[in-house]
Motif scaffolding. Structure first.
Motif, short mmCIF file in Angstrom:
data_model
loop_
_atom_site.label_atom_id
_atom_site.label_comp_id
_atom_site.label_asym_id
_atom_site.label_seq_id
_atom_site.Cartn_x
_atom_site.Cartn_y
_atom_site.Cartn_z
N UNK A 40 55.20 47.99 -83.49
CA UNK A 40 55.07 47.05 -82.39
C UNK A 40 55.16 45.66 -82.92
N UNK A 41 54.37 44.75 -82.40
CA UNK A 41 54.50 43.36 -82.77
C UNK A 41 54.36 43.17 -84.27
N UNK A 42 55.20 42.33 -84.84
CA UNK A 42 55.07 42.09 -86.26
C UNK A 42 55.12 40.60 -86.56
N UNK A 43 54.46 39.82 -85.72
CA UNK A 43 54.36 38.37 -85.98
C UNK A 43 53.22 38.16 -86.95
N UNK A 44 53.55 38.02 -88.23
CA UNK A 44 52.53 37.92 -89.26
C UNK A 44 52.22 36.46 -89.56
N UNK A 78 50.19 59.64 -94.99
CA UNK A 78 49.87 58.33 -95.54
C UNK A 78 50.75 57.25 -94.93
N UNK A 79 52.00 57.59 -94.62
CA UNK A 79 52.87 56.62 -93.96
C UNK A 79 52.30 56.24 -92.59
N UNK A 80 51.74 57.22 -91.87
CA UNK A 80 51.11 56.92 -90.58
C UNK A 80 49.92 55.98 -90.77
N UNK A 81 49.14 56.22 -91.83
CA UNK A 81 47.99 55.36 -92.10
C UNK A 81 48.45 53.93 -92.36
N UNK A 82 49.48 53.77 -93.20
CA UNK A 82 50.00 52.45 -93.53
C UNK A 82 50.48 51.73 -92.27
N UNK A 83 51.19 52.45 -91.41
CA UNK A 83 51.70 51.84 -90.19
C UNK A 83 50.57 51.44 -89.25
#
Length: 403
Positions: free
Chosen positions: A15-19, A250-255
């Protein structure tokens, strides 16, 4: 049967990725980035990081909130992060994620009060606040799914905070979270204080951990431990503007943790990073409300010099004092109790949903949550006799049943 206040305790996602990592000083419109920024301590939301209480909180509230800062258990995050990474196992993760539940839950009541106080929910600020509330509910749901993925059970009602007070776990020491209608001091001192981006490692004198550091520590522990994750008992529903899905890898956790950091507190990129749907990370959205202008990139960095963001017409809910409203009338008492009883039912139902009740139970909690707005608005439209120009508002007290 009577009720009394509950004592507090301490998927593929895209989703949003305005960091953002360059924090914006509340009184200055510019956001600078680059090597010079990295070498200096970051100014965070004006007085939000000050040692004193938030502006607008009554003197009694300030005194009590300050005392709570030294209460047992409020340094839980610092103690968790002090554990060597090699010693952080599944139980460490469960404990940390329970703190995450408390952190995410602590943001929802103040943001709901701010949103409900806005008379026109269709206004730009009304829509921004509604989106932020939905994001925080999504973050809470992610934390609960993560605990269940580890074979644990989140304790949501036990994590319900008392307002005014500090953020759970001892993060952002100096920020006093209080309940009030939407005002500029609330935006600066509470909302921007909570959501302030992760600061450079060279922060001077910053002794308490940031929310971003906390979530980074949780993610690193998942990477080191690589625990077995189970989808059983996790929930898969639409929450806020997002689809909650089981976390199985683990990829789900990171996301999932990345979404929490990107959307709100703990962001650690820069304003130059892309974002979807033109939706700012929470800190910058609140900055636009505070400054009354959209954030734009200029030759001198990022500044609030874009289109106007009009401050909305609001109901003048005063900050809830420590111990709640003193000597309310019988009519106000009824409204306060109706609100707290519904809020408590929502928390009980959320606990039941992640204890095996499933999506149907979660939907029941969401349905009950809609019932909070009516008594809240009625309170916000009831004048306080001893405070001309101000109105009451909900206290968000978790009640426990006693037979």
């Amino acid at each position: 049967m009577s009720e009394e206040p509950e004592q507090p305790a301490v998927a593929p996602f895209k989703r949003r990725s305005f960091l953002a990592s360059a924090a914006l000083a509340a009184g200055a419109p510019a956001v600078t980035t680059g090597p010079a920024q990295a070498a200096a301590p970051t100014a965070v939301a004006g007085s939000a990081q000050a040692a004193g209480p938030a502006a607008g909180v009554p003197a009694a509230a300030a005194s009590s909130a300050g005392a709570q800062l030294a209460a047992p258990g409020l340094g839980a995050v610092a103690r968790l992060l002090a554990v060597p990474e090699t010693d952080r196992g599944v139980e460490w993760l469960k404990s940390a994620l329970q703190v995450a539940v408390a952190l995410e839950l602590s943001t929802i009541p103040p943001y709901l009060c701010a949103w409900w106080s806005v008379k026109d929910h269709g206004s730009e600020v009304g829509r921004m606040l509604r989106r932020i509330v939905g994001d925080e509910m999504f973050h809470l749901s992610i934390a609960c799914n993560l605990i269940v993925a580890l074979g644990g059970r989140p304790r949501i009602k036990a994590a319900a905070p008392v307002f005014p007070g500090p953020l759970p776990g001892g993060v952002r020491a100096g920020v006093t979270v209080y309940l009030s209608g939407l005002t500029k001091p609330f935006v600066r001192d509470v909302a921007m204080g909570i959501e302030a981006p992760e600061e450079p490692l060279t922060r001077n004198g910053q002794l308490s951990p940031t929310v971003g550091q906390f979530y980074s520590g949780v993610l690193n522990a998942f990477r080191v431990v690589q625990p077995d994750l189970t989808a059983r008992g996790q929930l898969s529903v639409h929450v806020g503007g997002d689809d909650l899905r089981p976390i199985e890898t683990l990829d789900d956790v990171e996301s999932a943790i990345g979404i929490i950091k990107e959307q709100g507190e703990g962001t650690d990129g820069t304003p130059a990073d892309p974002f979807e749907n033109d939706e700012r990370a929470h800190y910058y959205a609140f900055g636009e409300i505070y400054h009354g202008r959209e954030l734009r990139e200029t030759d001198d960095g990022y500044r609030y010099v874009g289109g106007p963001v009009p401050f909305p017409d609001t109901r003048p809910m005063a900050p809830v004092p420590v111990g709640g409203w003193p000597n309310p009338s019988p009519e106000v008492k009824v409204l306060l109790h109706r609100f707290d009883a519904t809020y408590s039912s929502v928390l009980d139902t959320l606990d039941a949903a992640w204890a095996g009740g499933g999506e149907r139970t979660l939907n029941a909690a969401v349905h009950a949550m809609h019932g909070l707005e009516r008594p809240a608005v009625e309170l916000m439209e009831t004048r306080i006799p001893y405070a001309p120009g101000s109105t009451y508002g909900p206290q968000f007290r978790a009640l426990r049943r006693r037979i």
